[in-house]
Write a protein that holds these residues in place. Structure first.
Motif, PDB file in Angstrom:
ATOM      1  N   ASP A 188       0.822  -1.149   0.064  1.00  0.00           N
ATOM      2  CA  ASP A 188      -0.039  -0.033  -0.124  1.00  0.00           C
ATOM      3  C   ASP A 188       0.880   0.736  -0.252  1.00  0.00           C
ATOM      4  N   ALA A 225      -1.483  -4.498  -3.241  1.00  0.00           N
ATOM      5  CA  ALA A 225      -1.975  -3.301  -2.437  1.00  0.00           C
ATOM      6  C   ALA A 225      -3.473  -3.111  -3.333  1.00  0.00           C
ATOM      7  N   ASP A 226      -3.889  -1.874  -2.082  1.00  0.00           N
ATOM      8  CA  ASP A 226      -5.583  -1.498  -1.972  1.00  0.00           C
ATOM      9  C   ASP A 226      -5.552  -0.143  -3.039  1.00  0.00           C
ATOM     10  N   SER A 261      -5.766   3.107  -1.724  1.00  0.00           N
ATOM     11  CA  SER A 261      -4.841   3.360  -0.562  1.00  0.00           C
ATOM     12  C   SER A 261      -4.814   5.003  -0.825  1.00  0.00           C
ATOM     13  N   THR A 298      -7.731   9.245  -1.381  1.00  0.00           N
ATOM     14  CA  THR A 298      -7.074   8.529  -2.398  1.00  0.00           C
ATOM     15  C   THR A 298      -6.212   8.536  -3.264  1.00  0.00           C
TER      16      THR A 298
END
Length: 408
Positions: free
Chosen positions: A27, A50-51, A54, A62
């Motif tokens: 992330d 990774a999100d 994030s 974001t």
């Protein structure tokens, strides 16, 4: 090259020897990659798990909103394809689409709209148009006009209960190109602000002769009146906006009533333009809708009724904030605000050879007056005296600022 990201080091013991395994915070890697505008690193972070939603911290937007605001189309596409949310992270934040619109990034706007962002915006979508209009004066570039045109082509409308887009454009002194685009997409040149003031009068009061000309060319009624029965020509003459008054006269504005205002303010050039063969400094009583700052010193000129309203507004702002908060927020003494409020009500005196009244203020007193208007427009919400609305205070502040800028 993107910034270094946190990496956890884990020691693993084995029969042969301990060794270290480096674990990447995917992330944080994604946040750093987006900040560095590195699409290869973004793709790698996403592949590492990774999100896509994030953020640099719990208090920031974001990574998709960041990419949208900076216009990185390739990165935005990677994030959208990875399933990034099209919604604002928190209610007080902008959505990715809002960020792209506000910064004039047409490519990202198209990507987000094609991905369903308009449906996600829902009832909040009307503010998109407000952001698009604002972008044409905050970030004036051809792309800002392209975004505005694109949204209008999609049928994006005004925010429910808010001012018409063309009124907002005029109030923001938008360029003629912005106003023309709105008009070409069906905006009414005779639109009125919520208090009933026509957009043409708003432009005339601000001395915006370009906006006046665009509105007139589009069919705005040159003789439309506001709540006081004043036309755009009357307002232009009161404020000595000669380019505006000429544009209105050439468009067929009725001079009835305007000549008396020109005489009352001793606008001699305008009197000649209205057909007078000889002029003088006559003492002609009129009902004024403006308070004018005289070029020498800080002499205000106007009618007692207007000065009284201004004094009441200063008192209203000071009373709402109270002693300590007034001093802290405005940087001017509370006692001085009380003095200014009293002086505006009690001390204006008639000019010896004119029909207006006048009062001399010190620089500190004038700053105190302006600070009161600023608080009433942008900060405190109180019941204003004598049925005055926020529009009245905003207009007074705009006109005072315009006159002060002319003196600087």
């Amino acid at each position: 090259m993107y910034a270094a990201v946190p990496r956890a080091v884990i020691e693993v013991s084995s029969r042969h020897a301990p060794h270290r395994v480096v674990v990447v915070d995917a992330d944080a890697e994604l946040v750093a990659a987006v900040g560095a505008a590195d699409p290869v690193a973004v793709a790698r972070a996403l592949a590492d798990g990774a999100d896509p939603d994030s953020a640099a911290s719990p208090y920031t937007a974001t990574v998709l909103s960041e990419a949208a605001s900076t216009g990185h189309l390739e990165i935005a596409r990677l994030l959208v394809d990875a399933g990034a949310s099209l919604r604002a992270r928190r209610p007080q934040y902008e959505s990715p689409l809002q960020s792209a619109v506000r910064n004039g990034h047409l490519g990202v706007v198209r990507l987000l709209v094609d991905s369903g962002a308009l449906e996600v915006e829902g009832t909040d979508g009307g503010s998109l148009l407000t952001n698009a209009i604002a972008a044409t004066w905050h970030r004036p570039q051809p792309a800002a006009l392209d975004v505005l045109r694109y949204l209008l082509d999609l049928g994006v409308g005004a925010e429910p209960g808010k001012e018409a887009p063309i009124v907002r454009a005029v109030l923001g002194s938008a360029a003629p190109a912005t106003i023309r685009i709105l008009l070409s997409h069906g905006a009414d040149p005779n639109s009125r602000r919520s208090d009933g003031t026509p957009a043409l009068i708003l432009a005339a009061r601000r001395g915006d002769h370009a906006a006046v000309d665009v509105l007139l060319t589009a069919g705005a009624d040159p003789n439309a009146v506001d709540g006081n029965g004043h036309t755009a020509l009357m307002h232009a003459i009161e404020r000595d906006e000669r380019a505006v008054s000429r544009a209105l006269l050439l468009a067929g504005a009725d001079p009835a009533g305007a000549l008396e205002i020109a005489r009352g303010w001793q606008r001699q050039i305008v009197q000649f333009e209205l057909g007078e063969m000889s002029v003088g400094l006559d003492d002609v009583p009129i009902a004024r809708t403006a308070v004018r700052l005289h070029p020498t010193g800080y002499e205000l000129r106007g009618d007692p009724a207007e000065f009284r309203r201004w004094g009441q507004l200063v008192a209203c702002a000071a009373e709402e904030l109270g002693d300590d908060e007034w001093d802290t927020r405005t940087g001017t003494p509370y006692a001085l605000a009380q003095t200014v409020a009293r002086r505006l009500v009690d001390e204006p005196a008639k000019a010896p050879r004119a029909s207006w009244y006048r009062i001399e203020l010190t620089e500190a007193e004038l700053d105190t007056l302006r600070q009161a208007f600023v608080e009433l427009v942008f900060a405190v919400r109180v019941t204003l005296p004598d049925g005055l609305g926020q529009e009245y205070v905003r207009d007074a502040l705009d006109e005072l600022d315009a006159q002060l800028s002319q003196q600087s």
